[in-house]
Design an enzyme around this catalytic site. Sequence first.
Site, PDB file in Angstrom:
ATOM      1  N   LYS A 116       0.810  -1.221   0.000  1.00 57.84           N
ATOM      2  CA  LYS A 116       0.000   0.000   0.000  1.00 57.84           C
ATOM      3  C   LYS A 116       0.846   1.275   0.000  1.00 57.84           C
ATOM      4  O   LYS A 116       0.438   2.297  -0.547  1.00 57.84           O
ATOM      5  CB  LYS A 116      -0.967  -0.035   1.177  1.00 57.84           C
ATOM      6  CG  LYS A 116      -2.041  -1.116   1.031  1.00 57.84           C
ATOM      7  CD  LYS A 116      -2.952  -1.163   2.225  1.00 57.84           C
ATOM      8  CE  LYS A 116      -4.102  -2.139   2.004  1.00 57.84           C
ATOM      9  NZ  LYS A 116      -3.669  -3.504   1.739  1.00 57.84           N
ATOM     10  N   GLU A 200      -2.725   7.480   7.204  1.00 54.54           N
ATOM     11  CA  GLU A 200      -3.257   8.487   6.282  1.00 54.54           C
ATOM     12  C   GLU A 200      -4.489   9.150   6.894  1.00 54.54           C
ATOM     13  O   GLU A 200      -5.060   8.645   7.865  1.00 54.54           O
ATOM     14  CB  GLU A 200      -3.617   7.853   4.936  1.00 54.54           C
ATOM     15  CG  GLU A 200      -4.725   6.824   5.000  1.00 54.54           C
ATOM     16  CD  GLU A 200      -4.949   6.120   3.675  1.00 54.54           C
ATOM     17  OE1 GLU A 200      -4.095   6.254   2.793  1.00 54.54           O
ATOM     18  OE2 GLU A 200      -5.983   5.454   3.536  1.00 54.54           O
ATOM     19  N   ASN A 235     -14.071  -1.442   9.336  1.00 52.80           N
ATOM     20  CA  ASN A 235     -13.348  -1.404   8.063  1.00 52.80           C
ATOM     21  C   ASN A 235     -13.463  -2.716   7.285  1.00 52.80           C
ATOM     22  O   ASN A 235     -12.740  -2.936   6.318  1.00 52.80           O
ATOM     23  CB  ASN A 235     -11.871  -1.052   8.263  1.00 52.80           C
ATOM     24  CG  ASN A 235     -11.697   0.214   9.069  1.00 52.80           C
ATOM     25  OD1 ASN A 235     -12.227   1.251   8.693  1.00 52.80           O
ATOM     26  ND2 ASN A 235     -10.997   0.127  10.181  1.00 52.80           N
ATOM     27  N   GLU A 275      -9.179   0.530  -5.612  1.00 48.94           N
ATOM     28  CA  GLU A 275     -10.172   1.052  -4.679  1.00 48.94           C
ATOM     29  C   GLU A 275     -10.049   2.567  -4.560  1.00 48.94           C
ATOM     30  O   GLU A 275      -8.949   3.120  -4.546  1.00 48.94           O
ATOM     31  CB  GLU A 275      -9.997   0.396  -3.306  1.00 48.94           C
ATOM     32  CG  GLU A 275     -10.134  -1.125  -3.367  1.00 48.94           C
ATOM     33  CD  GLU A 275     -10.295  -1.752  -2.003  1.00 48.94           C
ATOM     34  OE1 GLU A 275     -10.238  -1.020  -0.994  1.00 48.94           O
ATOM     35  OE2 GLU A 275     -10.488  -2.981  -1.957  1.00 48.94           O
ATOM     36  N   GLU A 288      -6.103   2.286  -2.705  1.00 43.18           N
ATOM     37  CA  GLU A 288      -5.133   1.194  -2.779  1.00 43.18           C
ATOM     38  C   GLU A 288      -5.493   0.293  -3.944  1.00 43.18           C
ATOM     39  O   GLU A 288      -6.584   0.407  -4.518  1.00 43.18           O
ATOM     40  CB  GLU A 288      -5.124   0.375  -1.489  1.00 43.18           C
ATOM     41  CG  GLU A 288      -6.451  -0.314  -1.203  1.00 43.18           C
ATOM     42  CD  GLU A 288      -6.490  -0.939   0.175  1.00 43.18           C
ATOM     43  OE1 GLU A 288      -5.814  -0.410   1.069  1.00 43.18           O
ATOM     44  OE2 GLU A 288      -7.192  -1.944   0.337  1.00 43.18           O
ATOM     45  N   ASN A 290      -5.674  -3.818  -4.813  1.00 42.90           N
ATOM     46  CA  ASN A 290      -5.577  -5.202  -4.370  1.00 42.90           C
ATOM     47  C   ASN A 290      -5.192  -6.068  -5.558  1.00 42.90           C
ATOM     48  O   ASN A 290      -5.957  -6.195  -6.519  1.00 42.90           O
ATOM     49  CB  ASN A 290      -6.899  -5.669  -3.769  1.00 42.90           C
ATOM     50  CG  ASN A 290      -7.168  -5.013  -2.428  1.00 42.90           C
ATOM     51  OD1 ASN A 290      -6.418  -5.197  -1.481  1.00 42.90           O
ATOM     52  ND2 ASN A 290      -8.214  -4.219  -2.362  1.00 42.90           N
ATOM     53  N   PHE A 348     -21.031  -7.908  17.704  1.00 38.19           N
ATOM     54  CA  PHE A 348     -20.423  -8.620  16.570  1.00 38.19           C
ATOM     55  C   PHE A 348     -19.156  -9.372  16.954  1.00 38.19           C
ATOM     56  O   PHE A 348     -18.253  -9.532  16.144  1.00 38.19           O
ATOM     57  CB  PHE A 348     -20.125  -7.651  15.421  1.00 38.19           C
ATOM     58  CG  PHE A 348     -21.346  -6.987  14.862  1.00 38.19           C
ATOM     59  CD1 PHE A 348     -22.095  -7.616  13.878  1.00 38.19           C
ATOM     60  CD2 PHE A 348     -21.756  -5.748  15.310  1.00 38.19           C
ATOM     61  CE1 PHE A 348     -23.232  -7.009  13.366  1.00 38.19           C
ATOM     62  CE2 PHE A 348     -22.892  -5.133  14.809  1.00 38.19           C
ATOM     63  CZ  PHE A 348     -23.633  -5.770  13.824  1.00 38.19           C
TER      64      PHE A 348
END
Length: 667
Positions: A116, A200, A235, A275, A288, A290, A348
């Site tokens: 990244k 970032e 995320n 992305e 980024e 992938n 969760f």
Amino acid sequence: MFKKILIANRGEIACRVIKTARKMGIQTVAVYSDADRNALHVKMADEAVYIGPPPASQSYIVIDKILEAIRQTGAEAVHPGYGFLSERMDFAAALEAMGVVFIGPPSPAIEAMGDKITSKKLAQEAGVSTVPGYMGLISDADEAVKISGQIGYPVMIKASAGGGGKGMRIAWNAEEAREGFESSKNEAASSFGDDRIFIEKFVTQPRHIEIQVLADKHGNTLYLHERECSIQRRNQKVIEEAPSPFLDEATRKAMGEQACALAAAVGYTSAGTVEFIVDGSRNFYFLEMNTRLQVEHPVTELITGIDLVEQMIRVAAGEKLPFKQEDLKINGWAMESRLYAEDPYRNFLPSIGRLTRYRPPAEGATARGGIVRNDTGVFEGGEISMYYDPMIAKLCTWGPTRGEAIEEMRVALDTFEVEGIGHNLPFVAAVMDHPKFISGNITTAFIAEEYPEGFQGARLGEADLQRIAAAAAAMNRVAEIRRTRISGTMDNHQRRVGDHWVVSIGERDFALRVSADREGSTVHFADGESLRVSSDWVPGQSLAHLQVGGEPLVLKADKIPMGFRIRARGADLKVHVRSPRAAELAKLMPEKLPPDTSRFLLCPMPGLVVKIQVEEGQEVQEGQALATVEAMKMENILKAERKGLVKQIRAKVGESLRVDDVIMEFE
């Protein structure tokens, strides 16, 4: 074309690759750890090779073990799936050195774009708009706090080699930056074998939209449109769709062309994803790339008709892409809900155990003109382990329009039966009915904003509750008739089933009368309303398909004393059906109170204690970190709910705990 390929992965993605390979007439080799000895991907493959203990760091991401499996089986190519070794340049290089084909991009492209930090620098050099941040390596937590302050909070702390939400934290202040850096670094080392971290700016109110690219070895680089991935929790994407309800054609084209240019600049081949973060004015920023297949690739396949795994294999074998950019049209709309082994009612937290019931909806064309697809790697009776990602399946639906795709998903979720573990089916079902999601006006903050106190179950409206009450009354009548027949005397004098009932759902009581005939029942409510109910349900069936008031209704129904446990549209309800006298007496019964556990820190999920941050006799403050528990490759920091004094620490670092095991006790 290859005769045999090895899948260097597990679970649903390994099963997904095996299906396409089988369709192409290619033999497959699975690899497995001790925990996966009886896994579905092992049963599906033509051959399987054991590679070690359950932790991925001792099996699935040990390159030498994968190479040895290749030598044993003579596989000509390797598909890495996603996660694990899929974006490891040294793995792709090792395969190339062996003369084995990597079904993915060349190793220099992985090195350039899979990292990244490097990919963002290259994007900046190419003139691509990027999010502000610090791309250098960060040595320790103090430096992370300093850099975060310079960028300005909130910031995103991310693992350079990360993916799937692993090694990623949002920090809103210096304390969270320090904690987030340490947790991200540990998770990155555990999941990817690479603990490099970068930071970032976290863009507030963003949409997460990604472009699927596909490139061959003959200079052709195409984009297969976009996927909207804004419904995220921690995320981690939860619901994806294609196309995005937000983009217009001009923005779609600009993003697609930019993604292709970036891929071509580094000599990228195979399937990959670029992305972007997109703001409310449709300005987009590179996030980024992938360099692998994405989890959510099925929604792209459903709107384009292209099998991405097949194209990856063909590109790896040297074939040209059989289509051009102008051939890639958007057909209809697709939705994907990720089914996770995690309990939405316990914030969760991961859930492990045996799948005592696992019955997905039927795949293929539906009566409504849509399509259902379920990519999975589990089976009924199988075990959900603590060692790997908690995703059980990816349920996908297609419809001609977004509204129809959502309705197909609602029905599919209502008919998906999972028992034995905690799971997030109720949550994704609730999202499908959420007005904001239905409108398409969503951002990556959707879950945090709409469920700030966590998920407490869906709240059904009065009309829905009334329909469920009518269904429960009709089902209860069927059950009562059967019970009287079973208990009837030899001369067949049976107890008469009454007509008048009170159906209680939470605090709501429905007084009603049931009049039945050969075709079904008519349920008359005290307010004068009536609903016609018809169904072929019989007692003992866990899934009830009904028509209520002329509209279909699907209920998951389990018998409880004097009623049913009903699950529908994200709601989990205890529905009691009583005679008027029994209902009157039930209101006089005292309410059973839960035990007081306020003096204890309980383990909220099955997991491994990796850190105890306090000592016996120590005074702790509200919000202070007490212990860290690792489960399913994620670190969970447990914090004090209030000020107190640690009386006794009962758990030890390295100890495996069950749900509600006591970690420590307070004065």
